[in-house]
Motif scaffolding. Structure first.
Motif, short mmCIF file in Angstrom:
data_model
loop_
_atom_site.label_atom_id
_atom_site.label_comp_id
_atom_site.label_asym_id
_atom_site.label_seq_id
_atom_site.Cartn_x
_atom_site.Cartn_y
_atom_site.Cartn_z
N GLY A 126 -67.03 15.72 17.73
CA GLY A 126 -67.86 14.62 18.19
C GLY A 126 -67.27 13.25 17.95
O GLY A 126 -68.00 12.28 17.73
N GLY A 127 -65.93 13.13 17.97
CA GLY A 127 -65.32 11.82 17.85
C GLY A 127 -65.26 11.26 16.45
O GLY A 127 -65.07 10.06 16.26
N ARG A 128 -65.43 12.11 15.42
CA ARG A 128 -65.35 11.61 14.05
C ARG A 128 -63.96 11.04 13.75
O ARG A 128 -62.95 11.57 14.20
N GLY A 129 -63.94 10.00 12.94
CA GLY A 129 -62.69 9.28 12.69
C GLY A 129 -61.68 10.01 11.86
O GLY A 129 -60.51 9.60 11.80
N ASP A 130 -62.07 11.11 11.19
CA ASP A 130 -61.12 11.81 10.32
C ASP A 130 -60.39 12.94 11.03
O ASP A 130 -59.66 13.70 10.39
N LEU A 131 -60.54 13.06 12.36
CA LEU A 131 -59.83 14.11 13.08
C LEU A 131 -58.31 13.98 12.93
O LEU A 131 -57.64 15.00 12.65
N PRO A 132 -57.71 12.81 13.10
CA PRO A 132 -56.25 12.72 12.95
C PRO A 132 -55.76 13.21 11.58
O PRO A 132 -54.73 13.87 11.48
N GLN A 133 -56.51 12.90 10.53
CA GLN A 133 -56.12 13.33 9.18
C GLN A 133 -56.13 14.85 9.07
O GLN A 133 -55.22 15.45 8.48
N THR A 134 -57.16 15.48 9.64
CA THR A 134 -57.24 16.94 9.58
C THR A 134 -56.12 17.58 10.40
O THR A 134 -55.53 18.59 9.99
N LEU A 135 -55.79 17.00 11.55
CA LEU A 135 -54.69 17.52 12.36
C LEU A 135 -53.36 17.40 11.62
O LEU A 135 -52.50 18.29 11.72
N GLN A 136 -53.20 16.32 10.86
CA GLN A 136 -51.99 16.19 10.04
C GLN A 136 -51.96 17.24 8.94
O GLN A 136 -50.90 17.81 8.64
N ASP A 137 -53.13 17.51 8.32
CA ASP A 137 -53.22 18.60 7.33
C ASP A 137 -52.74 19.91 7.94
O ASP A 137 -51.95 20.64 7.34
N LEU A 138 -53.26 20.21 9.12
CA LEU A 138 -52.93 21.48 9.77
C LEU A 138 -51.44 21.55 10.11
O LEU A 138 -50.81 22.61 9.96
N ALA A 139 -50.88 20.45 10.56
CA ALA A 139 -49.46 20.43 10.91
C ALA A 139 -48.58 20.73 9.69
O ALA A 139 -47.54 21.39 9.81
N ARG A 140 -49.00 20.26 8.50
CA ARG A 140 -48.23 20.53 7.28
C ARG A 140 -48.49 21.93 6.75
O ARG A 140 -47.59 22.59 6.24
N LEU A 141 -49.75 22.39 6.84
CA LEU A 141 -50.13 23.65 6.20
C LEU A 141 -49.75 24.88 7.00
O LEU A 141 -49.25 25.87 6.43
N MET A 142 -49.97 24.85 8.31
CA MET A 142 -49.85 26.08 9.08
C MET A 142 -48.46 26.72 9.06
O MET A 142 -48.36 27.96 9.03
N PRO A 143 -47.36 25.95 9.03
CA PRO A 143 -46.05 26.61 8.92
C PRO A 143 -45.82 27.32 7.59
O PRO A 143 -44.89 28.13 7.47
N THR A 144 -46.65 27.04 6.60
CA THR A 144 -46.43 27.59 5.26
C THR A 144 -47.30 28.79 4.93
O THR A 144 -47.16 29.37 3.85
N CYS A 145 -48.24 29.15 5.83
CA CYS A 145 -49.24 30.16 5.45
C CYS A 145 -49.43 31.21 6.53
O CYS A 145 -48.77 31.18 7.57
N ALA A 146 -50.34 32.15 6.27
CA ALA A 146 -50.58 33.25 7.20
C ALA A 146 -51.65 32.92 8.24
O ALA A 146 -51.89 33.70 9.16
N GLY A 147 -52.33 31.78 8.09
CA GLY A 147 -53.33 31.40 9.09
C GLY A 147 -54.39 30.48 8.54
O GLY A 147 -54.56 30.36 7.32
N VAL A 148 -55.09 29.83 9.45
CA VAL A 148 -56.21 28.95 9.11
C VAL A 148 -57.40 29.33 9.97
O VAL A 148 -57.26 29.58 11.17
N ARG A 149 -58.57 29.40 9.36
CA ARG A 149 -59.80 29.78 10.06
C ARG A 149 -60.77 28.60 10.05
O ARG A 149 -60.85 27.86 9.08
N ARG A 150 -61.54 28.47 11.14
CA ARG A 150 -62.57 27.44 11.22
C ARG A 150 -63.83 28.13 11.71
O ARG A 150 -64.02 28.31 12.91
N TRP A 151 -64.68 28.56 10.78
CA TRP A 151 -65.84 29.38 11.14
C TRP A 151 -67.16 28.63 11.14
O TRP A 151 -68.19 29.18 11.46
#
Length: 262
Positions: free
Chosen positions: A163-188
């Motif tokens: 819904g246009g929250r301002g912290d979306l870019p920060q979370t996308l940066q988190d995912l960009a750093r984390l996902m190459p290092t792990c087996a997966g990320v879930r958003r339930w």
């Protein structure tokens, strides 16, 4: 596991509210043709569940304070104790007919969460804990965090801002750093259940920003009592008032936290 009188009251209230929500959940599918109609219906279900919980808890402990998602906060005659309640964590899932939502009830004493209940009524899973007495699932199963110690073998959970929250870019940066290092990320879609799932070893870690106290209070004590580490993302911050949280098993916590805090 034999709980305290307070914990028994919390479990009873969660079950009663859960039964009401399950009944309403069966009706949601019939309302999907009208988003406004379905949204209004779910809002009423949410408010009704909070009323059930509040009646149960305040009848048993009328002097305690109250903080609820729908009803706001009330000071109690006993200023050291407060109920923190989310009657329906995962409202969007509920609205769309997805059976992944929970009732969350916590008890805070002198600023510390000392007991918590997260009830997944759709799956009949009751996660609960009291400080010093461990974390449990459905009375008999002791909860322990996972024993994985390699990031590449671990899966993580988070919430992705909408819904246009301002912290979306920060979370996308988190995912960009984390996902190459792990087996997966879930958003339930339920922070309360995300924390409970880390406690149960189903996820290896969880992080999220801009949560409310009622989203995570119960889950925090459940995860800690299951052997997990939980901290604010900002090491100088406060989880409940700041709304930023990171939790994992002890073996991977430092590696995980370094990525998220980078």
């Amino acid at each position: 596991m034999q709980g305290s009188a307070n914990l028994n009251v919390m479990i009873k209230a969660a079950r009663k509210a859960g039964r009401s929500l399950v009944k309403d959940f069966r009706e949601v599918e019939n309302l999907q043709v009208s988003m406004k109609g379905a949204g209004d219906f779910v809002s009423r279900a949410d408010i009704a569940a909070e009323e059930i919980i509040k009646n149960e808890l305040m009848e048993a402990r009328p002097n305690y304070g109250w903080l609820g998602e729908e009803g706001g906060g009330e000071e109690g005659k006993d200023p050291t104790r407060r109920w923190i309640v989310d009657p329906l964590d995962g409202t969007t899932n509920f609205l769309h007919g997805l059976p992944h939502w929970a009732v969350s009830i916590a008890l805070e004493h002198k600023g510390e969460v000392v007991a918590g209940v997260v009830f997944d009524a759709a799956k009949d899973e009751m996660f609960f804990a009291e400080k010093g007495n461990g974390a449990w699932l459905n009375d008999q199963q002791r909860l322990r965090v996972s024993s994985r110690h390699k990031m590449i073998e671990s899966i993580f959970a988070t919430g992705v801002p909408f819904g246009g929250r301002g912290d979306l870019p920060q979370t996308l940066q988190d995912l960009a750093r984390l996902m190459p290092t792990c087996a997966g990320v879930r958003r339930w879609g339920s922070a309360a259940l995300d924390l409970a799932y880390v406690a149960a070893g189903r996820y290896d870690g969880f992080w999220e920003r801009r949560l409310n106290a009622w989203d995570m209070a119960a889950g925090l004590v459940i995860l800690r009592e299951a052997g997990g580490l939980v901290e604010p993302i900002d090491p100088e911050g406060d989880i409940l008032s700041g709304g930023d949280v990171i939790g994992a098993n002890e073996a991977i916590f430092d590696s995980f936290a370094k990525i998220i805090r980078d």
